[in-house]
Design a protein around this motif. Structure first.
Motif, mmCIF file in Angstrom:
data_model
loop_
_atom_site.group_PDB
_atom_site.id
_atom_site.type_symbol
_atom_site.label_atom_id
_atom_site.label_comp_id
_atom_site.label_asym_id
_atom_site.label_seq_id
_atom_site.Cartn_x
_atom_site.Cartn_y
_atom_site.Cartn_z
ATOM 1 N N VAL A 111 0.859 -1.181 0.000
ATOM 2 C CA VAL A 111 0.000 0.000 0.000
ATOM 3 C C VAL A 111 0.899 1.236 0.000
ATOM 4 N N THR A 112 1.024 1.842 -1.155
ATOM 5 C CA THR A 112 1.897 3.006 -1.308
ATOM 6 C C THR A 112 1.122 4.317 -1.339
ATOM 7 N N GLN A 113 -0.210 4.224 -1.408
ATOM 8 C CA GLN A 113 -1.051 5.409 -1.377
ATOM 9 C C GLN A 113 -2.342 5.069 -0.661
ATOM 10 N N THR A 114 -2.877 6.037 0.079
ATOM 11 C CA THR A 114 -4.049 5.767 0.902
ATOM 12 C C THR A 114 -5.280 5.446 0.064
ATOM 13 N N ALA A 115 -5.288 5.868 -1.191
ATOM 14 C CA ALA A 115 -6.437 5.565 -2.052
ATOM 15 C C ALA A 115 -6.621 4.060 -2.206
ATOM 16 N N LEU A 116 -5.555 3.303 -2.201
ATOM 17 C CA LEU A 116 -5.646 1.847 -2.303
ATOM 18 C C LEU A 116 -6.304 1.269 -1.052
ATOM 19 N N ALA A 117 -5.916 1.771 0.115
ATOM 20 C CA ALA A 117 -6.498 1.294 1.365
ATOM 21 C C ALA A 117 -7.978 1.625 1.433
ATOM 22 N N GLU A 118 -8.351 2.830 0.996
ATOM 23 C CA GLU A 118 -9.755 3.220 1.030
ATOM 24 C C GLU A 118 -10.584 2.381 0.062
ATOM 25 N N ALA A 119 -10.037 2.112 -1.111
ATOM 26 C CA ALA A 119 -10.745 1.286 -2.088
ATOM 27 C C ALA A 119 -10.937 -0.131 -1.566
ATOM 28 N N ARG A 126 -18.789 -2.887 1.015
ATOM 29 C CA ARG A 126 -19.871 -3.044 0.046
ATOM 30 C C ARG A 126 -20.315 -4.498 -0.041
ATOM 31 N N PHE A 127 -19.367 -5.418 0.028
ATOM 32 C CA PHE A 127 -19.692 -6.842 -0.011
ATOM 33 C C PHE A 127 -20.631 -7.201 1.146
ATOM 34 N N GLN A 128 -20.304 -6.740 2.355
ATOM 35 C CA GLN A 128 -21.191 -6.999 3.491
ATOM 36 C C GLN A 128 -22.562 -6.367 3.281
ATOM 37 N N GLN A 129 -22.579 -5.147 2.752
ATOM 38 C CA GLN A 129 -23.845 -4.439 2.551
ATOM 39 C C GLN A 129 -24.730 -5.195 1.556
ATOM 40 N N VAL A 130 -24.140 -5.718 0.487
ATOM 41 C CA VAL A 130 -24.912 -6.446 -0.524
ATOM 42 C C VAL A 130 -25.482 -7.739 0.061
ATOM 43 N N LEU A 131 -24.719 -8.400 0.934
ATOM 44 C CA LEU A 131 -25.186 -9.663 1.513
ATOM 45 C C LEU A 131 -26.179 -9.469 2.651
ATOM 46 N N ALA A 132 -26.401 -8.223 3.056
ATOM 47 C CA ALA A 132 -27.297 -7.974 4.189
ATOM 48 C C ALA A 132 -28.708 -8.488 3.910
ATOM 49 N N ASP A 133 -29.116 -8.518 2.639
ATOM 50 C CA ASP A 133 -30.462 -9.013 2.329
ATOM 51 C C ASP A 133 -30.425 -10.350 1.586
ATOM 52 N N LEU A 134 -29.381 -11.134 1.822
ATOM 53 C CA LEU A 134 -29.337 -12.485 1.267
ATOM 54 C C LEU A 134 -30.529 -13.270 1.809
ATOM 55 N N GLY A 253 -13.329 3.904 3.987
ATOM 56 C CA GLY A 253 -13.866 3.103 2.893
ATOM 57 C C GLY A 253 -14.822 2.034 3.377
ATOM 58 N N PHE A 254 -14.452 1.325 4.440
ATOM 59 C CA PHE A 254 -15.292 0.225 4.924
ATOM 60 C C PHE A 254 -16.623 0.743 5.451
ATOM 61 N N LEU A 255 -16.594 1.796 6.253
ATOM 62 C CA LEU A 255 -17.840 2.322 6.816
ATOM 63 C C LEU A 255 -18.725 2.900 5.725
ATOM 64 N N THR A 256 -18.129 3.530 4.727
ATOM 65 C CA THR A 256 -18.918 4.066 3.611
ATOM 66 C C THR A 256 -19.557 2.948 2.818
ATOM 67 N N GLY A 257 -18.794 1.912 2.518
ATOM 68 C CA GLY A 257 -19.314 0.801 1.717
ATOM 69 C C GLY A 257 -20.369 -0.015 2.432
ATOM 70 N N SER A 258 -20.221 -0.189 3.741
ATOM 71 C CA SER A 258 -21.125 -1.049 4.501
ATOM 72 C C SER A 258 -22.306 -0.298 5.097
ATOM 73 N N GLY A 259 -22.130 1.006 5.329
ATOM 74 C CA GLY A 259 -23.170 1.764 6.014
ATOM 75 C C GLY A 259 -23.191 1.533 7.512
ATOM 76 N N ILE A 260 -22.178 0.868 8.047
ATOM 77 C CA ILE A 260 -22.097 0.557 9.476
ATOM 78 C C ILE A 260 -21.639 1.792 10.242
ATOM 79 N N ARG A 261 -22.156 1.964 11.454
ATOM 80 C CA ARG A 261 -21.668 2.956 12.393
ATOM 81 C C ARG A 261 -20.990 2.192 13.518
ATOM 82 N N ALA A 262 -19.784 2.598 13.874
ATOM 83 C CA ALA A 262 -18.996 1.834 14.829
ATOM 84 C C ALA A 262 -18.297 2.767 15.810
ATOM 85 N N THR A 263 -18.020 2.243 16.987
ATOM 86 C CA THR A 263 -17.292 3.034 17.975
ATOM 87 C C THR A 263 -15.792 2.967 17.706
#
Length: 334
Positions: A111-119, A126-134, A253-263
């Motif tokens: 990881v040489t740039q933060t954009a990779l980590a965010e992606a 996003r994967f978790q968010q899509v599976l939420a209504d499996l 990136g993870f919170l945006t993709g999943s919609g999760i709110r976390a402490t």
């Protein structure tokens, strides 16, 4: 009759060429080219790791059908066999599957740039968010207790009860960190289960993820197991002086993709939980004569365990800075 070439001919097509692919710790994987020049990825499911490979494939087929309907391209395309199934069983009862290869992609190892980590964070979120209504029922647990640290520790205690070499200082390290099992224990929904950078295909020229790979361990679990494992993977691939920026990026990136709110407490506990859990699994496998993870030589799993334990110590030393990096990220609670 059970070579990759023979399996392809029996299950799908006569291949023009077949060659080993990657350096995964679990499955045997090959790249195959058909007569037209199209490329595919052939895998034999490791039945020492997965006691019921057919159930694994039933899960995988459900996941890929759901993602293809709700998020096309998020996961690779599974190729139906001649029989119409999503897998092929050879003459020895071993289960094989075939994927369409995703072109113009790369695996990120540094990881040489933060954009990779965010992606990366966004893709797994996003994967978790899509599976939420499996649709019900939940996916079958192909590895019962997977990522449940309390059960991982019980397994370690059972295996370590016998006198083995190379376990003294490592067992003491495990004992000092057992309290991590008190965190993040209750399942919250379906998770990927193996969130590391090598299970993402990035665009060949841009800092965005094209595809999420390795769907064998998708099952019910705590959302933070995915997040924590990804943070562990990202920090391993990032210079220590970039850790706070990379941590903030993957979290955003993870919170945006999943919609999760976390402490903030959950977000800093998760990578410690998963790093320790993986280290204990490596150590247990070493003591159990390397029955789970592939090794090139005796001692490989012991060294893997010690690398995870060293990483855990580094994360613990950096927790204050990592927590401070969360300031201002949407979805992070105090």
């Amino acid at each position: 009759m059970n070579s990759p070439e023979a399996v392809l001919a029996a299950g799908w097509f006569v291949a023009r060429d077949v060659a080993p692919l990657g350096a995964g710790h679990i499955h045997d994987t090959f790249r195959a080219t058909d007569a037209r020049g199209a490329r595919f990825v052939l895998q034999r499911i490791n039945d020492r790791v997965f006691a019921d490979p057919v159930q694994v494939m039933h899960n995988v087929m459900r996941v890929t059908a759901h993602t293809s309907a709700h998020a096309p391209g998020l996961t690779p395309v599974l190729v139906r066999s001649r029989s119409g199934d999503g897998f092929h069983t050879d003459e020895r009862g071993r289960v094989w599957r075939l994927w369409e290869e995703v072109g113009d992609c790369r695996v990120v190892s540094q990881v040489t740039q933060t954009a990779l980590a965010e992606a990366a964070g966004f893709a797994f979120g996003r994967f978790q968010q899509v599976l939420a209504d499996l649709p019900q029922p939940p996916l079958a647990p192909v590895i019962p207790g997977f990522h449940e640290l309390e059960k991982v520790l019980l397994r370690f205690d059972h295996v370590a009860a016998a006198e083995r070499t190379d376990r003294g200082k490592d067992a003491a390290f495990v004992d000092r960190h057992r309290d991590l099992a008190q965190h993040l224990s209750d399942p919250t929904g379906h998770i990927h289960g193996d969130c590391k950078l090598s299970n993402l295909l990035f665009d060949g020229s841009r800092s965005e993820v094209r595809c999420v790979l390795d769907l064998d361990t998708v099952m019910l679990g705590h959302w933070a197991w995915d997040y924590g494992d990804l943070v562990r993977s990202v920090l391993t691939a990032t210079r220590p002086d970039m850790w706070p920026q990379a941590f903030a990026a993957v979290t955003r990136g993870f919170l945006t993709g999943s919609g999760i709110r976390a402490t903030a407490g959950e977000l800093t506990a998760a990578p410690r939980y998963m790093t320790f859990m993986l280290g204990v699994r490596y150590l247990t496998d070493h003591l159990d004569d390397d029955t789970y993870f592939k090794v090139a030589a005796r001692g490989d799993n012991l060294q893997r365990a010690r690398r995870q334990f060293a990483l855990l110590e580094s994360i613990e030393a950096a927790v204050t800075g990592l927590r401070g990096a969360l300031t201002g990220i949407e979805g992070v609670l105090k």
